[in-house]
Design an enzyme around this catalytic site. Sequence first.
Site, PDB file in Angstrom:
ATOM      1  N   LYS A   1       0.858  -1.196   0.000  1.00 46.34           N
ATOM      2  CA  LYS A   1       0.000   0.000   0.000  1.00 46.34           C
ATOM      3  C   LYS A   1       0.891   1.242   0.000  1.00 46.34           C
ATOM      4  O   LYS A   1       1.872   1.298   0.762  1.00 46.34           O
ATOM      5  CB  LYS A   1      -0.906  -0.031   1.238  1.00 46.34           C
ATOM      6  CG  LYS A   1      -1.931   1.103   1.298  1.00 46.34           C
ATOM      7  CD  LYS A   1      -2.849   0.947   2.513  1.00 46.34           C
ATOM      8  CE  LYS A   1      -3.942   2.001   2.573  1.00 46.34           C
ATOM      9  NZ  LYS A   1      -4.850   1.813   3.723  1.00 46.34           N
TER      10      LYS A   1
ATOM     11  N   SER B   1      -9.792   1.681   2.531  1.00 45.97           N
ATOM     12  CA  SER B   1      -8.893   2.485   1.727  1.00 45.97           C
ATOM     13  C   SER B   1      -7.806   1.693   0.992  1.00 45.97           C
ATOM     14  O   SER B   1      -7.233   2.196   0.031  1.00 45.97           O
ATOM     15  CB  SER B   1      -8.209   3.522   2.619  1.00 45.97           C
ATOM     16  OG  SER B   1      -7.410   2.891   3.600  1.00 45.97           O
TER      17      SER B   1
ATOM     18  N   SER C   1     -10.093  -0.835   6.699  1.00 45.10           N
ATOM     19  CA  SER C   1      -9.467  -0.656   5.379  1.00 45.10           C
ATOM     20  C   SER C   1      -8.710  -1.847   4.823  1.00 45.10           C
ATOM     21  O   SER C   1      -8.265  -1.795   3.677  1.00 45.10           O
ATOM     22  CB  SER C   1      -8.540   0.549   5.400  1.00 45.10           C
ATOM     23  OG  SER C   1      -9.297   1.715   5.229  1.00 45.10           O
TER      24      SER C   1
END
Length: 492
Positions: free
Chosen positions: A79, A154, A178
């Site tokens: 990420k 996210s 997330s």
Amino acid sequence: MSELINRSAVELRDLLDNGEISAVDVLDAHLARVEAVEASVNAFITITDDVARAQAQAADQRIKNGTAGPMTGIPVGLKDILCTTDAPTTAGSKLLEGYQSPYDATVVKMLREQDALFIGKANTDEFAMGSSTEHSAYQFTSNPWKLDHVPGGSSGGSAAAVSAQEVSVSLGSDTGGSIRQPAGFCGVVGLKPTYGRVSRFGLIAFASSLDQIGPFARSVEDAALLLGAISGKDPNDATSVDTPIPDYRATFGGDLTGVRVGVAEEYQIDGMDSRVEESVKQAIGELEKLGAEIVPISLPHTEHALATYYIIAPAEASANLARFDGVKYGLSLAQDNLLDTYLQTRGKGFGPEVKRRIMLGTYALSSGYYDAYYVQAQKVRTLIKRDFDEAFQNVDVIAAPTSPTVSFQRGARSADPMQMYLSDVFTIPANMAGIPGIAVPCGFADGLPVSLQFMGRAFDEATVLRVAYAYEQNTEWHTSNPPLDAQITTAS
Ligand code: GLN
């Protein structure tokens, strides 16, 4: 060698160790996949193929020398909120466009030391604020199951990359859901570890008392493999905990006899997709067939979790994001005086959702409101945690939906932040209590994945993983891949 994208990380490790394939083969297969699908999926902000190539060569050397680790030669997505020294780290924000970190996040360092293959930096909602990855300042990521649908967020890029078989596994971060929610939307496994299990050093902070880094994978076994590789006490993160890291996979197998699974009435809410409700009900029936005892429980403060989160998380975010001021990091729109530098840099660098969170947070922390909002929210947080403490006296895990709906079409919730925030009603409580939670596939609704969540006691990822593994191995949901090639052919 293109079939290597269909292998799990555990299988790839065996093939690598037996000398049947090389890490360069693994890399080539995955880069070819990236080449074929990434223009449609857009999982990555930055592709780091040069980094991965050097790592693949080093991995092959390491395997020859007999010094391979569990993640050597395995393609990983990171990420883009995890700091890396050899690629920019943007946090999905224009404020950090091109930002180069001087150090690696601890989890990145741990994987780098084993020569895992870093394929790229995955798309994220700006500073991890969001549930659809639509708040990224860079691009939309598509859900591989339906390209006009969102991947969740996210960590949407990390979830989509695993689902689309661009990488074997990936890392995301979970502050209110997330990891688990995008895993659910993309039909993969996602695990939020116990707060303190994994070092947060080098994770750009959103809400420091809630953030945890964790794995995405296409199987529970692979998630366990990656969790083992990133866990442990880190002197650079005072909240990481020195506690034994079990060999998770060694506990897998057998049925669920003797396991008590709690089911809370509070996890059935109005507005829930009936197909999700139905799939979760069937999954609980499956657990019972496997020998588990289903125990009705109550978590009475659940209904306040979302409201509490939207005080605490923005409050912490408003403090954490104060450092992005045009002086130290990233974008700097320097003016004649400092205040104008702040206003210009932050005004232009942050997107609307981040500004909304900063305003919410500064309001909740402001003098005169602090007691009414922030202090009150902390008290409610304690009550939520106590609910879990009590429940876990009678049950070993809690089963619940991961999210009240399946993935939605891009744009469907953009105009209404409340609708977006509701995606996380079932994931936020675990962050509030600091306990582990895993999302596993449990069905489909009109071709979109449905997901089941298991929560467990603090630092008892072993039980959570074992139960998830038993469920997964006795169902077929995890075996299908998204119809990506067909969608791409139709579009072109
Ligand atoms: N969707 C939640 C939010 O927007 C959770 C995000 C997260 O876990 N990072 O805050």
